[in-house]
Enzyme design. Structure first.
Site, PDB file in Angstrom:
ATOM      1  N   ARG A   8     -11.988   1.384  -8.821  1.00  0.00           N
ATOM      2  CA  ARG A   8     -10.977   2.226  -9.471  1.00  0.00           C
ATOM      3  C   ARG A   8     -11.427   2.840 -10.114  1.00  0.00           C
ATOM      4  NH1 ARG A   8      -5.597   1.946  -5.588  1.00  0.00           N
ATOM      5  NH2 ARG A   8      -6.591   1.395  -3.787  1.00  0.00           N
ATOM      6  N   ASN A  49     -10.604  -3.753  -6.533  1.00  0.00           N
ATOM      7  CA  ASN A  49      -9.808  -2.224  -6.877  1.00  0.00           C
ATOM      8  C   ASN A  49     -10.428  -2.425  -8.513  1.00  0.00           C
ATOM      9  OD1 ASN A  49      -6.342  -3.436  -6.032  1.00  0.00           O
ATOM     10  ND2 ASN A  49      -7.811  -2.389  -5.665  1.00  0.00           N
ATOM     11  N   ASP A  92       0.759  -1.199   0.354  1.00  0.00           N
ATOM     12  CA  ASP A  92       0.225  -0.036   0.089  1.00  0.00           C
ATOM     13  C   ASP A  92       0.793   1.339  -0.126  1.00  0.00           C
ATOM     14  OD1 ASP A  92      -2.282   1.742  -0.069  1.00  0.00           O
ATOM     15  OD2 ASP A  92      -2.764   0.443   2.275  1.00  0.00           O
ATOM     16  N   GLU A 149       1.898 -13.533  11.912  1.00  0.00           N
ATOM     17  CA  GLU A 149       2.274 -12.605  12.742  1.00  0.00           C
ATOM     18  C   GLU A 149       1.495 -11.458  11.894  1.00  0.00           C
ATOM     19  OE1 GLU A 149       2.919 -12.064  15.888  1.00  0.00           O
ATOM     20  OE2 GLU A 149       2.736 -14.553  16.716  1.00  0.00           O
TER      21      GLU A 149
HETATM   22  C1  FPP Z   1      -2.222   0.038  -3.475  1.00  0.00           C
HETATM   23  O1  FPP Z   1      -1.275   1.272  -2.978  1.00  0.00           O
HETATM   24  C2  FPP Z   1      -1.632  -0.716  -3.651  1.00  0.00           C
HETATM   25  C3  FPP Z   1      -2.201  -1.255  -5.189  1.00  0.00           C
HETATM   26  C4  FPP Z   1      -3.772  -0.841  -5.052  1.00  0.00           C
HETATM   27  C5  FPP Z   1      -2.009  -2.116  -6.329  1.00  0.00           C
HETATM   28  C6  FPP Z   1      -0.514  -3.094  -6.226  1.00  0.00           C
HETATM   29  C7  FPP Z   1       0.146  -2.755  -7.352  1.00  0.00           C
HETATM   30  C8  FPP Z   1       1.440  -2.933  -7.549  1.00  0.00           C
HETATM   31  C9  FPP Z   1       2.721  -2.676  -6.538  1.00  0.00           C
HETATM   32  C10 FPP Z   1       1.897  -3.037  -9.266  1.00  0.00           C
HETATM   33  C11 FPP Z   1       1.788  -4.077  -9.424  1.00  0.00           C
HETATM   34  C12 FPP Z   1       1.740  -5.532  -9.339  1.00  0.00           C
HETATM   35  C13 FPP Z   1       2.589  -6.264 -10.219  1.00  0.00           C
HETATM   36  C14 FPP Z   1       3.849  -7.624  -9.558  1.00  0.00           C
HETATM   37  C15 FPP Z   1       2.544  -5.661 -11.976  1.00  0.00           C
HETATM   38  P1  FPP Z   1      -2.576   2.440  -3.399  1.00  0.00           P
HETATM   39  O2  FPP Z   1      -2.686   3.138  -5.175  1.00  0.00           O
HETATM   40  O3  FPP Z   1      -4.738   2.639  -2.784  1.00  0.00           O
HETATM   41  O4  FPP Z   1      -2.096   4.096  -2.651  1.00  0.00           O
HETATM   42  P2  FPP Z   1      -2.783   4.777  -1.562  1.00  0.00           P
HETATM   43  O5  FPP Z   1      -3.197   4.406  -0.981  1.00  0.00           O
HETATM   44  O6  FPP Z   1      -1.181   6.090  -0.370  1.00  0.00           O
HETATM   45  O7  FPP Z   1      -3.775   5.867  -2.536  1.00  0.00           O
END
Ligand code: FPP
Length: 246
Positions: free
Chosen positions: A78, A75, A27, A210
């Site tokens: 979004r 997601n 995150d 954990e």
């Molecule tokens: C949360 O950050 C993250 C996600 C919803 C997606 C995580 C995905 C990746 C790191 C890339 C994809 C992975 C691969 C293997 C290609 P957020 O957008 O919710 O952050 P925020 O809370 O700061 O808005």
């Protein structure tokens, strides 16, 4: 920059116990980008690139399974552009990294529903899983289009389709029917980005895991941050509901 010539375990002597399975809620990509005046997509890209640091570090520490929460069933709500961006990132990640992941002995797994993902990306995921299935250095389990409750629903439907009588249904059986069927339960769940939620991630499998939360945004979560999580884990007394040992 850590001195790569010294083995990782010697660099972090307070890491005395290594979890077999580490699961990460990645995150904070959006906030990482905003703090730099960049679009959210740049944060997701930096988050994807960060796997190049964290995966080798986890492998060197001796972690057997690393599960990453890359796209949840929630997601989809979004903005369309962000959803498309995350799909594209996974496709690019596979295209760019598959050969080197395979050469480094990484076994790629997918946890989640394939339905709903565009057919080309589905094929890429299936190809990556098939190519790397016998690799032994570490398992990278990519939770993509994954939801913990959806996973339990899928498992129960499959059990019923297989015609199991109610008395045959056990915890062990449900575990086996989950996407993670043959993987060990996570020992440590890490959440970056400063929140304290499980967000429908491995809700069955993490029953005795954990939990470690850090304010570091995912793109900033490097080898030293991973070592901090493992250090904290090393100090935990895991009791699995039993009385403490003296
Ligand atoms: C949360 O950050 C993250 C996600 C919803 C997606 C995580 C995905 C990746 C790191 C890339 C994809 C992975 C691969 C293997 C290609 P957020 O957008 O919710 O952050 P925020 O809370 O700061 O808005």
């Amino acid at each position: 920059m850590p001195d790569q010539k010294i083995p990782i375990k010697e660099r972090y002597p307070s890491v005395t116990r290594i979890p077999n399975h580490v699961a990460i809620i990645m995150d904070g990509n959006g906030r990482w980008a905003r703090a730099r005046g960049l679009p959210r997509a740049a944060g997701h890209r930096a988050g994807t690139d960060n796997l190049r640091r964290v995966l080798p570090a986890a492998t060197d520490f001796g972690v057997s399974v690393l599960t990453i929460y890359a796209f949840s069933t929630e997601n989809w709500s979004r903005p369309l552009e962000e959803v498309r961006g995350l799909m594209t990132l996974l496709g690019e990640f596979i295209q760019r990294e598959l050969r080197s992941l395979h050469a480094n002995g990484v076994c790629i797994r997918h946890s989640g529903r394939l339905e709903g993902i565009n057919p080309r990306l589905q094929a890429q995921i299936q190809e990556a899983v098939a190519l790397t299935r016998d690799n032994k250095a570490i398992t990278l389990n990519v939770a993509f289009n994954y939801g913990g409750r959806a996973e339990i629903v899928d498992a129960v439907q499959r059990i019923m389709r297989d015609g199991a009588p109610p008395e045959a249904v056990t915890e062990e059986m449900i575990s086996r029917y989950l996407y993670t069927g043959d993987l060990p339960d996570p020992d440590l769940v890490v959440r970056t980005g400063g929140e304290y939620r499980l967000s429908n991630f491995l809700i069955w499998q993490a029953a005795y895991a954990e939990y470690y939360a850090t304010p570091a945004y995912w793109p900033d979560f490097d080898e030293a941050e991973l070592a901090k999580a493992l250090e904290t884990y090393s100090q935990r007394d895991r009791r699995f509901g039993k009385v403490p040992n003296n």
